[in-house]
Write a protein that holds these residues in place. Structure first.
Motif, PDB file in Angstrom:
ATOM      1  N   GLN A  77      22.351  53.966 -81.521  1.00  0.00           N
ATOM      2  CA  GLN A  77      21.489  54.065 -82.695  1.00  0.00           C
ATOM      3  C   GLN A  77      22.339  54.195 -83.960  1.00  0.00           C
ATOM      4  OE1 GLN A  77      18.842  57.437 -82.694  1.00  0.00           O
ATOM      5  NE2 GLN A  77      17.759  56.798 -84.535  1.00  0.00           N
ATOM      6  N   ALA A  78      23.396  55.002 -83.873  1.00  0.00           N
ATOM      7  CA  ALA A  78      24.267  55.189 -85.031  1.00  0.00           C
ATOM      8  C   ALA A  78      24.986  53.901 -85.391  1.00  0.00           C
ATOM      9  CB  ALA A  78      25.283  56.291 -84.740  1.00  0.00           C
ATOM     10  N   ARG A  79      25.409  53.138 -84.392  1.00  0.00           N
ATOM     11  CA  ARG A  79      26.120  51.909 -84.716  1.00  0.00           C
ATOM     12  C   ARG A  79      25.189  50.938 -85.424  1.00  0.00           C
ATOM     13  NH1 ARG A  79      29.528  47.332 -81.345  1.00  0.00           N
ATOM     14  NH2 ARG A  79      30.681  46.658 -83.173  1.00  0.00           N
ATOM     15  N   GLY A  80      23.930  50.904 -85.001  1.00  0.00           N
ATOM     16  CA  GLY A  80      22.974  50.035 -85.687  1.00  0.00           C
ATOM     17  C   GLY A  80      22.836  50.405 -87.153  1.00  0.00           C
ATOM     18  N   ILE A  81      22.790  51.704 -87.433  1.00  0.00           N
ATOM     19  CA  ILE A  81      22.711  52.163 -88.824  1.00  0.00           C
ATOM     20  C   ILE A  81      24.008  51.840 -89.554  1.00  0.00           C
ATOM     21  CG2 ILE A  81      22.525  54.200 -90.309  1.00  0.00           C
ATOM     22  CD1 ILE A  81      20.757  55.458 -88.102  1.00  0.00           C
ATOM     23  N   ALA A  82      25.131  52.094 -88.887  1.00  0.00           N
ATOM     24  CA  ALA A  82      26.438  51.859 -89.510  1.00  0.00           C
ATOM     25  C   ALA A  82      26.621  50.399 -89.884  1.00  0.00           C
ATOM     26  CB  ALA A  82      27.552  52.304 -88.568  1.00  0.00           C
ATOM     27  N   GLN A  83      26.121  49.497 -89.050  1.00  0.00           N
ATOM     28  CA  GLN A  83      26.292  48.065 -89.315  1.00  0.00           C
ATOM     29  C   GLN A  83      25.551  47.618 -90.571  1.00  0.00           C
ATOM     30  OE1 GLN A  83      25.075  46.732 -85.357  1.00  0.00           O
ATOM     31  NE2 GLN A  83      27.117  45.879 -85.008  1.00  0.00           N
ATOM     32  N   SER A  84      24.602  48.417 -90.998  1.00  0.00           N
ATOM     33  CA  SER A  84      23.867  48.078 -92.223  1.00  0.00           C
ATOM     34  C   SER A  84      24.534  48.631 -93.477  1.00  0.00           C
ATOM     35  CB  SER A  84      22.434  48.625 -92.144  1.00  0.00           C
ATOM     36  OG  SER A  84      22.437  50.052 -92.184  1.00  0.00           O
ATOM     37  N   ARG A 109      37.057  55.322 -78.978  1.00  0.00           N
ATOM     38  CA  ARG A 109      36.223  56.505 -79.193  1.00  0.00           C
ATOM     39  C   ARG A 109      36.199  56.902 -80.668  1.00  0.00           C
ATOM     40  NH1 ARG A 109      38.235  59.340 -75.413  1.00  0.00           N
ATOM     41  NH2 ARG A 109      39.663  60.746 -76.508  1.00  0.00           N
ATOM     42  N   ARG A 110      37.332  56.772 -81.354  1.00  0.00           N
ATOM     43  CA  ARG A 110      37.394  57.134 -82.773  1.00  0.00           C
ATOM     44  C   ARG A 110      36.399  56.314 -83.590  1.00  0.00           C
ATOM     45  NH1 ARG A 110      43.972  57.298 -83.839  1.00  0.00           N
ATOM     46  NH2 ARG A 110      44.502  58.304 -81.866  1.00  0.00           N
ATOM     47  N   PHE A 111      36.315  55.012 -83.280  1.00  0.00           N
ATOM     48  CA  PHE A 111      35.410  54.168 -84.051  1.00  0.00           C
ATOM     49  C   PHE A 111      33.963  54.516 -83.748  1.00  0.00           C
ATOM     50  CE2 PHE A 111      33.196  50.226 -85.255  1.00  0.00           C
ATOM     51  CZ  PHE A 111      33.685  50.073 -86.542  1.00  0.00           C
ATOM     52  N   GLY A 112      33.662  54.781 -82.476  1.00  0.00           N
ATOM     53  CA  GLY A 112      32.301  55.189 -82.126  1.00  0.00           C
ATOM     54  C   GLY A 112      31.909  56.486 -82.805  1.00  0.00           C
ATOM     55  N   GLN A 113      32.827  57.441 -82.834  1.00  0.00           N
ATOM     56  CA  GLN A 113      32.550  58.703 -83.522  1.00  0.00           C
ATOM     57  C   GLN A 113      32.372  58.482 -85.018  1.00  0.00           C
ATOM     58  OE1 GLN A 113      36.039  60.821 -82.047  1.00  0.00           O
ATOM     59  NE2 GLN A 113      34.760  62.168 -80.810  1.00  0.00           N
ATOM     60  N   ALA A 114      33.155  57.564 -85.579  1.00  0.00           N
ATOM     61  CA  ALA A 114      33.037  57.263 -87.003  1.00  0.00           C
ATOM     62  C   ALA A 114      31.673  56.657 -87.325  1.00  0.00           C
ATOM     63  CB  ALA A 114      34.148  56.316 -87.441  1.00  0.00           C
ATOM     64  N   CYS A 115      31.162  55.815 -86.442  1.00  0.00           N
ATOM     65  CA  CYS A 115      29.827  55.239 -86.651  1.00  0.00           C
ATOM     66  C   CYS A 115      28.768  56.340 -86.674  1.00  0.00           C
ATOM     67  CB  CYS A 115      29.510  54.230 -85.550  1.00  0.00           C
ATOM     68  SG  CYS A 115      30.408  52.667 -85.665  1.00  0.00           S
ATOM     69  N   VAL A 116      28.884  57.290 -85.749  1.00  0.00           N
ATOM     70  CA  VAL A 116      27.932  58.403 -85.717  1.00  0.00           C
ATOM     71  C   VAL A 116      28.050  59.237 -86.992  1.00  0.00           C
ATOM     72  CG1 VAL A 116      27.256  60.520 -84.505  1.00  0.00           C
ATOM     73  CG2 VAL A 116      27.904  58.478 -83.199  1.00  0.00           C
ATOM     74  N   LEU A 117      29.274  59.505 -87.402  1.00  0.00           N
ATOM     75  CA  LEU A 117      29.491  60.291 -88.617  1.00  0.00           C
ATOM     76  C   LEU A 117      28.926  59.583 -89.843  1.00  0.00           C
ATOM     77  CD1 LEU A 117      30.780  62.770 -89.981  1.00  0.00           C
ATOM     78  CD2 LEU A 117      32.923  61.472 -90.120  1.00  0.00           C
ATOM     79  N   ALA A 118      29.224  58.307 -89.964  1.00  0.00           N
ATOM     80  CA  ALA A 118      28.742  57.545 -91.126  1.00  0.00           C
ATOM     81  C   ALA A 118      27.219  57.472 -91.148  1.00  0.00           C
ATOM     82  CB  ALA A 118      29.337  56.141 -91.110  1.00  0.00           C
ATOM     83  N   ALA A 144      34.543  56.857 -93.868  1.00  0.00           N
ATOM     84  CA  ALA A 144      34.588  56.809 -95.329  1.00  0.00           C
ATOM     85  C   ALA A 144      34.502  55.377 -95.826  1.00  0.00           C
ATOM     86  CB  ALA A 144      35.868  57.476 -95.832  1.00  0.00           C
ATOM     87  N   ILE A 145      35.202  54.465 -95.164  1.00  0.00           N
ATOM     88  CA  ILE A 145      35.145  53.055 -95.556  1.00  0.00           C
ATOM     89  C   ILE A 145      33.717  52.529 -95.404  1.00  0.00           C
ATOM     90  CG2 ILE A 145      35.979  50.730 -95.044  1.00  0.00           C
ATOM     91  CD1 ILE A 145      38.596  52.066 -94.060  1.00  0.00           C
ATOM     92  N   MET A 146      33.069  52.878 -94.290  1.00  0.00           N
ATOM     93  CA  MET A 146      31.695  52.425 -94.072  1.00  0.00           C
ATOM     94  C   MET A 146      30.780  52.896 -95.183  1.00  0.00           C
ATOM     95  SD  MET A 146      31.147  53.119 -89.985  1.00  0.00           S
ATOM     96  CE  MET A 146      32.449  52.762 -88.792  1.00  0.00           C
ATOM     97  N   ARG A 147      30.953  54.134 -95.626  1.00  0.00           N
ATOM     98  CA  ARG A 147      30.062  54.717 -96.626  1.00  0.00           C
ATOM     99  C   ARG A 147      30.550  54.525 -98.058  1.00  0.00           C
ATOM    100  NH1 ARG A 147      26.468  58.928 -94.636  1.00  0.00           N
ATOM    101  NH2 ARG A 147      26.281  59.555 -96.806  1.00  0.00           N
ATOM    102  N   GLY A 148      31.751  53.981 -98.231  1.00  0.00           N
ATOM    103  CA  GLY A 148      32.293  53.794 -99.575  1.00  0.00           C
ATOM    104  C   GLY A 148      32.659  55.103-100.246  1.00  0.00           C
TER     105      GLY A 148
END
Length: 414
Positions: A77-84, A109-118, A144-148
């Motif tokens: 679910q988080a990755r779907g949000i992150a992709q937007s 795992r780091r990237f997956g956690q980053a998606c959840v965080l973002a 941070a990059i995902m969220r600017g």
């Protein structure tokens, strides 16, 4: 999400951790300085005990998925949000470049956690701050990059000396979405990171220092005499870089006329190996393994000891201590110190003045212990000097003030 949410997200590897009082001390002080933040932890706690300091923190603690497979619905679910998010494509590109050089499960795992965080960070968050330059900073950077958003870090020891150069350089480069700033707790580490940054001013030397208000005043010690029993103690995880195998070998070399006992506080992977080593040396009856202890227990043990020993060394993988807070804690209790000249330890201890810095070889450690045992007046003078140095040069307020300024500037977009 609510605009009343804190503007800062703080990433840590695990919360709470008994071995990382320097992080808890800093975060409590930042709250006292007016900073509001949420803590995001990559791992759930494994320590049974907590320090009283952990209970002083007001910040809410949230836990990212420790392993992605444990919370698949949350991750997807988080990755779907992150992709937007506007920065997802760039974060994904950078992560793929990192993955090519580090094709590990940990990197995934780091990237997956980053998606959840973002995806889950409140909209009010204006910046991220990660403790440790390796895994937590990778998660912070991708999110941070995902969220600017800007991000920053505090580096310590293992994260500096065991991370690949390419990764450190890119985390310190504007061209690779590097940190707004980095803090590190030793001059030794700061110089190394400044040399790897595209702008040396990006890296600040900020000593953790010690919040002396959290500790009882140094006891008026009744100093041992030359022929009195010698009670040594150490605090540290049972890992290679702490050098406790060398200390055990040194203790086995001590002259028979020294009546000694060693108390060790801290758990770790080498417990069985070190216990076996002590038994084979015939000295296990002189050793007390106390395991993990909370800070009041540590301080009580320091007040009852005659000599604090931390035989730090450089591990085979390059890992090493920075400037261990336990040395300053020992100094706060007027406890004589024996350590080694590894990394930044000489930034606090000048050998022969504030304590003794020996070579980490068993023979050198044994000689140093013997000399300290035979010259208690000299040991007492060095303990007094270390306490004076701690109070004059290694208090916590200057470092917290500098860190507070840098975080405020980052959140303001400066």
């Amino acid at each position: 999400m609510s605009d009343t949410s804190p503007p800062l997200a703080v990433l840590v590897k695990g919360w709470p951790r008994l071995s990382e009082t320097f992080i808890a001390q800093e975060l409590v002080a930042l709250e006292a300085a007016g900073h509001a933040f949420e803590i995001w932890s990559l791992r759930h706690p494994t320590d049974v005990k907590r320090h009283p300091l952990h209970d002083q923190l007001q910040a809410q603690v949230k836990y990212l998925p420790e392993y992605l497979y444990q919370e698949p619905d949350r991750v997807w679910q988080a990755r779907g949000i992150a992709q937007s998010l506007p920065g997802y494509a760039e974060a994904y590109r950078i992560w793929r470049a990192d993955l090519k050089r580090d094709p590990s499960h940990n990197r995934i795992r780091r990237f997956g956690q980053a998606c959840v965080l973002a995806a889950e960070m409140p909209d009010a968050v204006l910046g991220l701050y990660a403790h440790f330059l390796h895994t937590p900073s990778s998660v912070a950077r991708y999110a941070a990059i995902m969220r600017g958003l800007p991000w920053s870090f505090s580096a310590h020891a293992k994260d500096i000396w065991t991370s690949p150069d390419w990764e450190i350089s890119e985390k310190l480069s504007s061209a690779h979405h590097g940190a707004s700033f980095g803090a590190t707790c030793t001059g030794f580490g700061a110089k190394h990171l400044q040399q790897m940054s595209d702008d040396p001013a990006r890296v600040d030397l900020i000593y953790h220092g010690l919040d002396l208000s959290r500790f009882p005043a140094a006891p008026d010690r009744v100093w041992r005499q030359t022929n009195d029993p010698l009670h040594l103690m150490s605090v540290g995880r049972l890992v290679e870089k702490k050098g406790f195998d060398n200390l055990i070998a040194a203790l086995a070399l001590l002259p028979a006329d020294i009546d000694w006992h060693w108390t060790q506080i801290g758990g770790g992977a080498l417990q069985d190996k070190l216990s076996k080593m002590a038994k084979e040396a015939g000295i296990d009856h002189r050793i007390t393994w106390r395991g993990a202890c909370d800070q009041p227990e540590v301080i009580a043990a320091m007040r009852a000891a005659d000599l604090f020993v931390l035989p730090s060394r450089i591990a085979a993988d390059g890992d090493r201590d920075g400037l261990p807070n336990v040395l300053m804690e020992a100094a706060s209790q007027r406890l004589p110190i024996l350590s080694t000249a590894v990394s930044a330890i000489p930034e606090f201890i000048t050998s022969g003045t504030h304590g003794v810095l020996a070579d980490d070889a068993p023979e050198a450690l044994a000689l140093a212990i013997t000399q300290i045992a035979n010259h208690p007046d000299t040991a007492a003078d060095m303990a007094e000097a270390a306490l004076a140095r701690l109070k004059s040069d290694f208090g916590m307020p200057p470092g917290i003030a500098r860190l507070s300024d840098r975080l405020t500037a980052m959140l303001a977009g400066k």
